[in-house]
Design a protein around this motif. Sequence first.
Motif, PDB file in Angstrom:
ATOM      1  N   ASP A 126     -43.557  43.458   5.594  1.00 48.10           N
ATOM      2  CA  ASP A 126     -45.294  43.501   5.230  1.00 48.10           C
ATOM      3  C   ASP A 126     -45.763  42.473   6.435  1.00 48.10           C
ATOM      4  OD1 ASP A 126     -44.959  44.978   3.298  1.00 48.10           O
ATOM      5  OD2 ASP A 126     -45.339  43.627   1.846  1.00 48.10           O
ATOM      6  N   GLY A 127     -44.980  42.528   7.783  1.00 46.08           N
ATOM      7  CA  GLY A 127     -45.489  41.838   9.151  1.00 46.08           C
ATOM      8  C   GLY A 127     -45.237  40.492   8.965  1.00 46.08           C
ATOM      9  N   ALA A 128     -44.340  40.032   8.100  1.00 45.78           N
ATOM     10  CA  ALA A 128     -44.117  38.625   8.092  1.00 45.78           C
ATOM     11  C   ALA A 128     -42.414  38.356   7.938  1.00 45.78           C
ATOM     12  CB  ALA A 128     -44.748  37.635   6.949  1.00 45.78           C
ATOM     13  N   ALA A 129     -42.292  37.104   8.370  1.00 41.36           N
ATOM     14  CA  ALA A 129     -40.673  36.813   8.180  1.00 41.36           C
ATOM     15  C   ALA A 129     -40.375  36.849   6.541  1.00 41.36           C
ATOM     16  CB  ALA A 129     -40.240  35.477   8.430  1.00 41.36           C
ATOM     17  N   PRO A 130     -38.958  37.245   6.386  1.00 42.97           N
ATOM     18  CA  PRO A 130     -38.599  37.769   4.974  1.00 42.97           C
ATOM     19  C   PRO A 130     -38.714  36.477   3.838  1.00 42.97           C
ATOM     20  CG  PRO A 130     -36.933  37.706   6.309  1.00 42.97           C
ATOM     21  CD  PRO A 130     -38.132  37.705   7.239  1.00 42.97           C
ATOM     22  N   GLY A 131     -38.477  35.280   4.618  1.00 43.50           N
ATOM     23  CA  GLY A 131     -38.225  34.059   3.728  1.00 43.50           C
ATOM     24  C   GLY A 131     -37.399  34.236   2.686  1.00 43.50           C
ATOM     25  N   PRO A 132     -37.632  34.045   1.456  1.00 43.44           N
ATOM     26  CA  PRO A 132     -36.732  34.256   0.182  1.00 43.44           C
ATOM     27  C   PRO A 132     -35.970  35.582   0.120  1.00 43.44           C
ATOM     28  CG  PRO A 132     -38.758  33.652  -0.623  1.00 43.44           C
ATOM     29  CD  PRO A 132     -38.776  33.524   0.873  1.00 43.44           C
ATOM     30  N   ALA A 133     -36.830  36.305   0.556  1.00 44.98           N
ATOM     31  CA  ALA A 133     -36.421  37.993   0.622  1.00 44.98           C
ATOM     32  C   ALA A 133     -35.467  38.375   1.762  1.00 44.98           C
ATOM     33  CB  ALA A 133     -37.497  39.004   0.537  1.00 44.98           C
ATOM     34  N   HIS A 134     -35.059  37.527   2.057  1.00 46.75           N
ATOM     35  CA  HIS A 134     -34.009  37.684   3.256  1.00 46.75           C
ATOM     36  C   HIS A 134     -32.828  38.106   2.827  1.00 46.75           C
ATOM     37  CE1 HIS A 134     -31.297  34.330   3.649  1.00 46.75           C
ATOM     38  NE2 HIS A 134     -32.281  33.737   3.098  1.00 46.75           N
ATOM     39  N   GLY A 135     -32.043  39.195   3.477  1.00 42.44           N
ATOM     40  CA  GLY A 135     -30.625  39.760   2.788  1.00 42.44           C
ATOM     41  C   GLY A 135     -29.547  38.712   3.649  1.00 42.44           C
ATOM     42  N   LEU A 136     -28.421  38.946   3.318  1.00 41.95           N
ATOM     43  CA  LEU A 136     -27.152  38.373   3.679  1.00 41.95           C
ATOM     44  C   LEU A 136     -26.967  38.191   5.335  1.00 41.95           C
ATOM     45  CD1 LEU A 136     -24.254  39.409   1.167  1.00 41.95           C
ATOM     46  CD2 LEU A 136     -25.484  37.222   1.127  1.00 41.95           C
ATOM     47  N   ASP A 137     -27.473  39.152   5.707  1.00 40.92           N
ATOM     48  CA  ASP A 137     -27.304  39.236   7.329  1.00 40.92           C
ATOM     49  C   ASP A 137     -28.273  38.673   8.086  1.00 40.92           C
ATOM     50  OD1 ASP A 137     -24.387  40.311   7.239  1.00 40.92           O
ATOM     51  OD2 ASP A 137     -25.281  41.708   6.066  1.00 40.92           O
ATOM     52  N   VAL A 138     -29.301  38.142   7.585  1.00 41.66           N
ATOM     53  CA  VAL A 138     -30.577  37.472   8.358  1.00 41.66           C
ATOM     54  C   VAL A 138     -30.768  36.158   7.686  1.00 41.66           C
ATOM     55  CG1 VAL A 138     -31.706  39.790   8.963  1.00 41.66           C
ATOM     56  CG2 VAL A 138     -32.199  38.693   6.868  1.00 41.66           C
ATOM     57  N   ASP A 139     -31.483  35.488   8.602  1.00 42.90           N
ATOM     58  CA  ASP A 139     -31.957  34.099   8.023  1.00 42.90           C
ATOM     59  C   ASP A 139     -33.445  34.278   7.364  1.00 42.90           C
ATOM     60  OD1 ASP A 139     -33.738  34.033  10.264  1.00 42.90           O
ATOM     61  OD2 ASP A 139     -32.427  32.651  11.283  1.00 42.90           O
ATOM     62  N   ASP A 140     -34.018  33.045   6.986  1.00 38.80           N
ATOM     63  CA  ASP A 140     -35.300  33.196   6.258  1.00 38.80           C
ATOM     64  C   ASP A 140     -36.338  33.707   7.259  1.00 38.80           C
ATOM     65  OD1 ASP A 140     -35.532  30.609   7.601  1.00 38.80           O
ATOM     66  OD2 ASP A 140     -35.915  29.779   5.771  1.00 38.80           O
ATOM     67  N   GLU A 141     -35.988  33.277   8.730  1.00 43.81           N
ATOM     68  CA  GLU A 141     -37.093  34.023   9.714  1.00 43.81           C
ATOM     69  C   GLU A 141     -36.741  35.084  10.209  1.00 43.81           C
ATOM     70  OE1 GLU A 141     -39.696  32.114  11.144  1.00 43.81           O
ATOM     71  OE2 GLU A 141     -39.471  30.620   9.225  1.00 43.81           O
ATOM     72  N   GLY A 142     -35.782  35.866   9.593  1.00 46.13           N
ATOM     73  CA  GLY A 142     -35.525  37.124   9.946  1.00 46.13           C
ATOM     74  C   GLY A 142     -34.521  37.575  10.942  1.00 46.13           C
ATOM     75  N   HIS A 143     -34.171  36.627  11.431  1.00 43.12           N
ATOM     76  CA  HIS A 143     -33.226  36.710  12.690  1.00 43.12           C
ATOM     77  C   HIS A 143     -31.871  37.141  12.308  1.00 43.12           C
ATOM     78  CE1 HIS A 143     -36.056  35.155  15.469  1.00 43.12           C
ATOM     79  NE2 HIS A 143     -36.241  34.164  14.754  1.00 43.12           N
ATOM     80  N   GLY A 144     -31.105  38.012  13.126  1.00 46.86           N
ATOM     81  CA  GLY A 144     -29.585  38.254  12.884  1.00 46.86           C
ATOM     82  C   GLY A 144     -28.905  38.912  13.992  1.00 46.86           C
ATOM     83  N   THR A 145     -27.793  38.994  13.970  1.00 44.06           N
ATOM     84  CA  THR A 145     -27.042  39.728  15.275  1.00 44.06           C
ATOM     85  C   THR A 145     -26.206  40.796  14.746  1.00 44.06           C
ATOM     86  OG1 THR A 145     -26.980  37.749  16.276  1.00 44.06           O
ATOM     87  CG2 THR A 145     -25.462  39.194  17.116  1.00 44.06           C
ATOM     88  N   VAL A 146     -25.968  42.145  15.553  1.00 41.05           N
ATOM     89  CA  VAL A 146     -25.161  42.954  15.198  1.00 41.05           C
ATOM     90  C   VAL A 146     -23.907  42.844  16.084  1.00 41.05           C
ATOM     91  CG1 VAL A 146     -24.649  45.414  15.291  1.00 41.05           C
ATOM     92  CG2 VAL A 146     -26.824  44.601  14.736  1.00 41.05           C
TER      93      VAL A 146
END
Length: 334
Positions: free
Chosen positions: A277-297
């Motif tokens: 919804d246009g914002a960082a996921p925060g506590p809704a982040h999954g295992l493969d991202v942090d609360d700011e939404g960052h991740g790496t493939v």
Amino acid sequence: MLEGTSRGAAAELPIEGELPDLGGAIAWLNSEPLTPAGLRGKVVLVQFCTYSCVNWLRTLPYVRAWDERYRDDGLVVIGAHSPEFAFEHDVEKVRSALQAMGVDYPIAIDNDFAIWRAFGNHYWPALYLADAQGRLRDHHFGEGRYAGSERVIQQLLAEAGSPGVDQEPVAVEPRGVEASADPDTLGSPETYVGYDRAQNLVAPAGVLPDRPRVYPESPPLGLNQWSLSGSWTVGRQATVVNEAGGRITVRFHARDLNLVLGPPASGAPVRFRVLVDGAAPGPAHGLDVDDEGHGTVAEARLYQLVRQPGSVADRTFEIAFLDPGVRAYVFTFG
């Protein structure tokens, strides 16, 4: 039928045929090649799997637990790995992925789908149980019915003469991507990104199969619609981002959102950022991202990108890739 069978009452199990030949495997992991003749006297569980499939991943805690509980009683668990995507044909990728999942029972690498055809199978996951005489006695397609399958295992072991089989069900507490879906909040279906099986893609100018195209900014999406933005090549199985900044947007309704992703052919890692919804996921982040939404493939597998901890509503998910070359295969939800 088996779910309604009370403990201690032996179900009437039909004979569904003979345990098919397993000789079509191109390789075996964790075992020498196994044959129906060599397995006589054992109760045999064969489960068809492919390692990026969320439906199989959610059955895995139970199958691992059954292997651990009943192996010494005479149960042999065999995974038939029949690959859905091209990267799952790589035996070393399969070996590494299954080791990370704690799978140490025999795995038949069924790259040519020979075992799949021998069973007449059509599903991931699919579970077949054979008795000590090599006769198929039960099957189950998909997730669930765990108590019923375990009762069949116990019954077949008792029929085979195994003394003192534990009649209590295994205690399983699935975590992460192995946690069962929440049927009360699951309102989005499996969504493929390659053109062979893609549905609900919003692309006003259409798609150029297997050719690069720049797709515009995402329009407003209805539930379970998705779109591409930036330069992408839509392939049969995978859709590849050609330049940094490419995005996928999907409108979904589920506790969990997963996406099967793979790095470019070079193996270089690809960074991404997720928004809900246009914002960082925060506590809704999954295992493969942090609360700011960052991740790496960094490897080809299923990535859990969202797990909502509270109430579930229609959400807009966006993933932006900060490097080129990523391959996107399928969204799954839970």
